[in-house]
Design an enzyme around this catalytic site. Sequence first.
Site, PDB file in Angstrom:
ATOM      1  N   CYS A   3     126.684   6.947  53.865  1.00 27.36           N
ATOM      2  CA  CYS A   3     126.450   5.424  53.602  1.00 27.36           C
ATOM      3  C   CYS A   3     126.941   5.229  52.097  1.00 27.36           C
ATOM      4  O   CYS A   3     126.486   5.793  50.913  1.00 27.36           O
ATOM      5  CB  CYS A   3     124.856   5.158  53.600  1.00 27.36           C
ATOM      6  SG  CYS A   3     124.545   3.543  52.828  1.00 27.36           S
ATOM      7  N   CYS A   6     123.908   4.138  49.502  1.00 28.90           N
ATOM      8  CA  CYS A   6     123.348   5.294  49.084  1.00 28.90           C
ATOM      9  C   CYS A   6     124.246   6.280  48.260  1.00 28.90           C
ATOM     10  O   CYS A   6     123.458   6.637  47.080  1.00 28.90           O
ATOM     11  CB  CYS A   6     123.021   6.066  50.226  1.00 28.90           C
ATOM     12  SG  CYS A   6     121.820   5.750  51.317  1.00 28.90           S
ATOM     13  N   ASP A  29     129.119  -6.760  42.817  1.00 33.47           N
ATOM     14  CA  ASP A  29     129.877  -7.036  43.872  1.00 33.47           C
ATOM     15  C   ASP A  29     131.619  -6.608  43.399  1.00 33.47           C
ATOM     16  O   ASP A  29     131.831  -7.011  42.558  1.00 33.47           O
ATOM     17  CB  ASP A  29     129.687  -8.117  44.758  1.00 33.47           C
ATOM     18  CG  ASP A  29     130.088  -7.871  46.003  1.00 33.47           C
ATOM     19  OD1 ASP A  29     129.200  -8.072  47.022  1.00 33.47           O
ATOM     20  OD2 ASP A  29     131.270  -7.951  46.328  1.00 33.47           O
ATOM     21  N   HIS A  45     117.380   4.473  52.045  1.00 34.04           N
ATOM     22  CA  HIS A  45     118.255   4.016  53.152  1.00 34.04           C
ATOM     23  C   HIS A  45     117.589   3.213  54.121  1.00 34.04           C
ATOM     24  O   HIS A  45     116.810   3.752  54.888  1.00 34.04           O
ATOM     25  CB  HIS A  45     118.981   4.991  53.815  1.00 34.04           C
ATOM     26  CG  HIS A  45     120.186   4.466  54.699  1.00 34.04           C
ATOM     27  ND1 HIS A  45     121.220   4.183  54.345  1.00 34.04           N
ATOM     28  CD2 HIS A  45     119.929   4.141  55.886  1.00 34.04           C
ATOM     29  CE1 HIS A  45     121.831   3.410  55.444  1.00 34.04           C
ATOM     30  NE2 HIS A  45     121.225   3.742  56.505  1.00 34.04           N
ATOM     31  N   ASN A  86     122.234 -10.664  54.379  1.00 33.23           N
ATOM     32  CA  ASN A  86     122.543 -10.969  55.600  1.00 33.23           C
ATOM     33  C   ASN A  86     122.193  -9.884  56.414  1.00 33.23           C
ATOM     34  O   ASN A  86     122.012  -8.729  56.239  1.00 33.23           O
ATOM     35  CB  ASN A  86     124.288 -10.827  55.504  1.00 33.23           C
ATOM     36  CG  ASN A  86     124.858 -11.714  54.771  1.00 33.23           C
ATOM     37  OD1 ASN A  86     124.512 -12.924  54.737  1.00 33.23           O
ATOM     38  ND2 ASN A  86     125.929 -11.553  53.955  1.00 33.23           N
ATOM     39  N   GLY A  92     127.395 -11.740  58.906  1.00 34.08           N
ATOM     40  CA  GLY A  92     128.392 -11.171  57.926  1.00 34.08           C
ATOM     41  C   GLY A  92     127.890  -9.948  57.334  1.00 34.08           C
ATOM     42  O   GLY A  92     128.635  -9.527  56.306  1.00 34.08           O
ATOM     43  N   HIS A  97     123.120  -1.018  54.610  1.00 33.71           N
ATOM     44  CA  HIS A  97     122.018  -0.502  53.880  1.00 33.71           C
ATOM     45  C   HIS A  97     121.572  -1.797  53.199  1.00 33.71           C
ATOM     46  O   HIS A  97     122.601  -2.425  52.446  1.00 33.71           O
ATOM     47  CB  HIS A  97     122.656   0.403  52.852  1.00 33.71           C
ATOM     48  CG  HIS A  97     121.736   0.975  51.717  1.00 33.71           C
ATOM     49  ND1 HIS A  97     121.406   2.362  51.393  1.00 33.71           N
ATOM     50  CD2 HIS A  97     120.794   0.189  50.976  1.00 33.71           C
ATOM     51  CE1 HIS A  97     120.571   2.362  50.702  1.00 33.71           C
ATOM     52  NE2 HIS A  97     120.028   1.204  50.223  1.00 33.71           N
ATOM     53  N   HIS A  99     120.741  -4.955  51.240  1.00 34.04           N
ATOM     54  CA  HIS A  99     121.336  -5.551  49.901  1.00 34.04           C
ATOM     55  C   HIS A  99     120.944  -6.968  49.985  1.00 34.04           C
ATOM     56  O   HIS A  99     121.435  -7.839  50.695  1.00 34.04           O
ATOM     57  CB  HIS A  99     122.780  -5.200  49.561  1.00 34.04           C
ATOM     58  CG  HIS A  99     123.542  -5.651  50.590  1.00 34.04           C
ATOM     59  ND1 HIS A  99     123.824  -4.866  51.869  1.00 34.04           N
ATOM     60  CD2 HIS A  99     124.370  -6.593  50.770  1.00 34.04           C
ATOM     61  CE1 HIS A  99     124.689  -5.346  52.666  1.00 34.04           C
ATOM     62  NE2 HIS A  99     124.930  -6.598  52.060  1.00 34.04           N
ATOM     63  N   HIS A 101     121.986 -10.386  48.042  1.00 34.25           N
ATOM     64  CA  HIS A 101     123.196 -10.816  47.154  1.00 34.25           C
ATOM     65  C   HIS A 101     122.558 -11.742  46.191  1.00 34.25           C
ATOM     66  O   HIS A 101     121.891 -12.608  46.573  1.00 34.25           O
ATOM     67  CB  HIS A 101     124.053 -11.784  47.959  1.00 34.25           C
ATOM     68  CG  HIS A 101     124.905 -10.831  48.896  1.00 34.25           C
ATOM     69  ND1 HIS A 101     126.304 -10.403  48.606  1.00 34.25           N
ATOM     70  CD2 HIS A 101     124.632 -10.238  50.294  1.00 34.25           C
ATOM     71  CE1 HIS A 101     126.755  -9.808  49.736  1.00 34.25           C
ATOM     72  NE2 HIS A 101     125.803  -9.896  50.647  1.00 34.25           N
TER      73      HIS A 101
HETATM   74  P1  AMP Z   1     127.389  -7.997  53.447  1.00 35.31           P
HETATM   75  O1  AMP Z   1     128.751  -8.491  53.947  1.00 35.31           O
HETATM   76  O2  AMP Z   1     126.273  -8.888  53.164  1.00 35.31           O
HETATM   77  O3  AMP Z   1     127.182  -6.655  53.986  1.00 35.31           O
HETATM   78  O4  AMP Z   1     127.931  -7.599  51.816  1.00 35.31           O
HETATM   79  C1  AMP Z   1     128.565  -6.301  51.319  1.00 35.31           C
HETATM   80  C2  AMP Z   1     129.020  -6.569  50.214  1.00 35.31           C
HETATM   81  O5  AMP Z   1     129.370  -5.062  49.665  1.00 35.31           O
HETATM   82  C3  AMP Z   1     130.246  -7.273  50.029  1.00 35.31           C
HETATM   83  O6  AMP Z   1     129.958  -8.532  49.249  1.00 35.31           O
HETATM   84  C4  AMP Z   1     131.262  -6.455  49.586  1.00 35.31           C
HETATM   85  O7  AMP Z   1     132.431  -7.135  48.554  1.00 35.31           O
HETATM   86  C5  AMP Z   1     130.658  -5.596  48.713  1.00 35.31           C
HETATM   87  N1  AMP Z   1     130.855  -4.059  48.402  1.00 35.31           N
HETATM   88  C6  AMP Z   1     131.611  -3.381  49.496  1.00 35.31           C
HETATM   89  N2  AMP Z   1     132.002  -2.191  48.770  1.00 35.31           N
HETATM   90  C7  AMP Z   1     131.468  -2.265  47.577  1.00 35.31           C
HETATM   91  C8  AMP Z   1     131.641  -1.404  46.264  1.00 35.31           C
HETATM   92  N3  AMP Z   1     132.191  -0.291  46.498  1.00 35.31           N
HETATM   93  N4  AMP Z   1     131.090  -1.634  45.062  1.00 35.31           N
HETATM   94  C9  AMP Z   1     130.359  -2.959  45.051  1.00 35.31           C
HETATM   95  N5  AMP Z   1     130.469  -3.773  46.027  1.00 35.31           N
HETATM   96  C10 AMP Z   1     130.977  -3.521  47.141  1.00 35.31           C
HETATM   97 ZN    ZN Z   2     122.094   3.839  52.411  1.00 32.01          ZN
END
Ligand code: AMP
Ligand code: ZN
Length: 113
Positions: A3, A6, A29, A45, A86, A92, A97, A99, A101
């Site tokens: 993940c 993680c 982000d 996780h 989300n 979206g 995992h 998160h 925003h």
């Molecule tokens: P979601 O679409 O709600 O699952 O959000 C996932 C978020 O993770 C998106 O805004 C991506 O830009 C962000 N993201 C993906 N990979 C990384 C990474 N390696 N470091 C930081 N943010 C990331």
């Molecule tokens: Zn995870």
Amino acid sequence: MNCLFCKIASHEIPSQIVYEDDDVVAFNDINPVAPHHILIIPREHISTLNDLKEEHKAMTGHILLTAQKLAKELDIAETGYRVVFNCNRGAGQAVFHIHLHLIGGRSLTWPPG
Ligand code: AMP
Ligand code: ZN
């Protein structure tokens, strides 16, 4: 556990961490949609909001209070900011995992797309 978040939480994959403690990690982000776009995750996780249980109540509150603290530090608490979980692909979610925003630093429209 294969993940991405993680691995970010364990520092296995580098990220711009802005806050961390025993339970949560906050990092910038990689593809920001606003001047300030931070993701706040539990170290544990949990795939989606649908998987939250009674035992996660303190952690979810901790994530929200971390968002509040960061918003104050970034000086966007008074002007305004948005926090979003989300849940699943239709909303979206791309990383499974959970998160939160934290988005701010510009005016935000409503409703979201
Ligand atoms: P979601 O679409 O709600 O699952 O959000 C996932 C978020 O993770 C998106 O805004 C991506 O830009 C962000 N993201 C993906 N990979 C990384 C990474 N390696 N470091 C930081 N943010 C990331
Ligand atoms: Zn995870």
